[in-house]
Design a protein around this motif. Sequence first.
Motif, mmCIF file in Angstrom:
data_model
loop_
_atom_site.group_PDB
_atom_site.id
_atom_site.type_symbol
_atom_site.label_atom_id
_atom_site.label_comp_id
_atom_site.label_asym_id
_atom_site.label_seq_id
_atom_site.Cartn_x
_atom_site.Cartn_y
_atom_site.Cartn_z
ATOM 1 N N PRO A 75 0.780 -1.392 -0.191
ATOM 2 C CA PRO A 75 -0.279 -0.041 0.172
ATOM 3 C C PRO A 75 0.998 1.155 -0.231
ATOM 4 N N SER A 76 2.100 1.256 0.030
ATOM 5 C CA SER A 76 3.111 2.473 0.018
ATOM 6 C C SER A 76 3.375 2.416 -1.474
ATOM 7 N N PHE A 77 3.030 2.054 -1.788
ATOM 8 C CA PHE A 77 3.284 1.683 -3.457
ATOM 9 C C PHE A 77 2.094 2.240 -3.926
ATOM 10 N N LYS A 78 2.111 3.795 -4.559
ATOM 11 C CA LYS A 78 0.979 4.549 -5.136
ATOM 12 C C LYS A 78 1.255 4.595 -6.619
ATOM 13 N N LEU A 79 -0.428 4.042 -7.147
ATOM 14 C CA LEU A 79 -0.661 3.801 -8.719
ATOM 15 C C LEU A 79 -1.051 4.930 -8.962
ATOM 16 N N TYR A 80 -0.801 5.561 -10.310
ATOM 17 C CA TYR A 80 -1.341 6.948 -10.572
ATOM 18 C C TYR A 80 -2.409 6.214 -11.821
ATOM 19 N N PRO A 81 -3.890 7.087 -12.197
ATOM 20 C CA PRO A 81 -4.304 6.960 -13.147
ATOM 21 C C PRO A 81 -3.687 6.249 -14.663
ATOM 22 N N LEU A 82 -3.935 5.521 -15.169
ATOM 23 C CA LEU A 82 -3.087 5.571 -16.593
ATOM 24 C C LEU A 82 -3.908 7.107 -17.692
ATOM 25 N N GLU A 83 -2.766 7.400 -18.457
ATOM 26 C CA GLU A 83 -3.178 7.517 -19.996
ATOM 27 C C GLU A 83 -3.054 7.099 -21.334
ATOM 28 N N GLY A 84 -3.781 6.587 -21.633
ATOM 29 C CA GLY A 84 -3.555 6.291 -22.951
ATOM 30 C C GLY A 84 -2.183 5.334 -23.345
ATOM 31 N N THR A 85 -2.130 4.891 -22.183
ATOM 32 C CA THR A 85 -0.752 3.712 -22.769
ATOM 33 C C THR A 85 -0.662 2.860 -22.113
ATOM 34 N N TYR A 86 0.038 1.374 -21.912
ATOM 35 C CA TYR A 86 -0.066 0.210 -21.071
ATOM 36 C C TYR A 86 1.484 0.376 -20.236
ATOM 37 N N LEU A 87 1.865 1.323 -19.684
ATOM 38 C CA LEU A 87 2.469 1.506 -19.091
ATOM 39 C C LEU A 87 2.147 1.999 -17.648
ATOM 40 N N ALA A 88 1.961 1.661 -16.527
ATOM 41 C CA ALA A 88 1.611 1.831 -15.341
ATOM 42 C C ALA A 88 2.427 3.098 -14.990
ATOM 43 N N TRP A 89 2.142 3.856 -13.866
ATOM 44 C CA TRP A 89 3.393 4.942 -12.890
ATOM 45 C C TRP A 89 3.092 4.707 -11.665
ATOM 46 N N VAL A 90 4.019 4.342 -10.922
ATOM 47 C CA VAL A 90 3.802 3.806 -9.686
ATOM 48 C C VAL A 90 4.944 5.073 -9.034
ATOM 49 N N ASP A 91 4.508 5.415 -8.003
ATOM 50 C CA ASP A 91 5.091 6.472 -6.920
ATOM 51 C C ASP A 91 5.932 5.023 -5.161
ATOM 52 N N CYS A 92 7.345 5.050 -5.983
ATOM 53 C CA CYS A 92 8.324 3.871 -5.039
ATOM 54 C C CYS A 92 8.977 5.387 -4.389
ATOM 55 N N SER A 93 8.674 6.625 -3.914
ATOM 56 C CA SER A 93 9.144 7.266 -3.153
ATOM 57 C C SER A 93 9.018 6.410 -1.175
ATOM 58 N N SER A 94 8.371 5.297 -1.442
ATOM 59 C CA SER A 94 8.231 4.944 0.279
ATOM 60 C C SER A 94 9.051 4.301 0.174
ATOM 61 N N LEU A 95 10.222 4.085 -0.538
ATOM 62 C CA LEU A 95 11.450 3.107 -0.125
ATOM 63 C C LEU A 95 12.495 3.889 0.196
ATOM 64 N N GLY A 96 12.369 5.425 -0.155
ATOM 65 C CA GLY A 96 13.405 6.666 0.657
ATOM 66 C C GLY A 96 14.459 6.314 -0.259
ATOM 67 N N MET A 97 14.568 6.120 -2.120
ATOM 68 C CA MET A 97 15.823 5.660 -2.565
ATOM 69 C C MET A 97 15.569 6.847 -3.310
ATOM 70 N N ASN A 98 16.888 7.555 -3.444
ATOM 71 C CA ASN A 98 16.979 8.655 -4.950
ATOM 72 C C ASN A 98 17.135 7.728 -6.255
ATOM 73 N N TYR A 99 16.612 8.703 -7.544
ATOM 74 C CA TYR A 99 16.219 7.301 -9.110
ATOM 75 C C TYR A 99 17.533 6.261 -9.030
ATOM 76 N N GLU A 100 18.189 6.788 -8.635
ATOM 77 C CA GLU A 100 19.596 6.046 -9.220
ATOM 78 C C GLU A 100 19.439 4.200 -7.750
ATOM 79 N N GLU A 101 19.923 4.322 -6.966
ATOM 80 C CA GLU A 101 19.340 3.039 -5.682
ATOM 81 C C GLU A 101 18.634 2.728 -6.459
ATOM 82 N N LEU A 102 16.834 3.267 -6.399
ATOM 83 C CA LEU A 102 15.652 2.841 -6.875
ATOM 84 C C LEU A 102 16.123 2.035 -8.462
ATOM 85 N N ASN A 103 16.069 2.397 -9.185
ATOM 86 C CA ASN A 103 16.972 1.760 -9.970
ATOM 87 C C ASN A 103 17.730 0.143 -10.242
#
Length: 98
Positions: free
Chosen positions: A20-48
Amino acid sequence: LVYLRGNLKYLKEFLDEKLPSFKLYPLEGTYLAWVDCSSLGMNYEELNDFMLKKVKLWLSEGIQFGTGGSMFMRINIACPRSILEKALESLEKVVNEL
């Protein structure tokens, strides 16, 4: 489209129930779902790195779309449900080990 909607529903319910700490954003005409992973507390390099090396998922990085996407990963829901299930179960397992 029916299959994609089913996968999106599965993704949303999985995140709501198990991550539940991962937030899904509504799709905008694509099949790629945007998921907010900020709850992990990582920068983008660490997240990847976390997704690739620990979870073993190769997701699209949100940072590719600007700094506002740095805490987001994009999940492709245009795949067989079994692959989506396996990916999400792997994500859940590794996140719960943190």
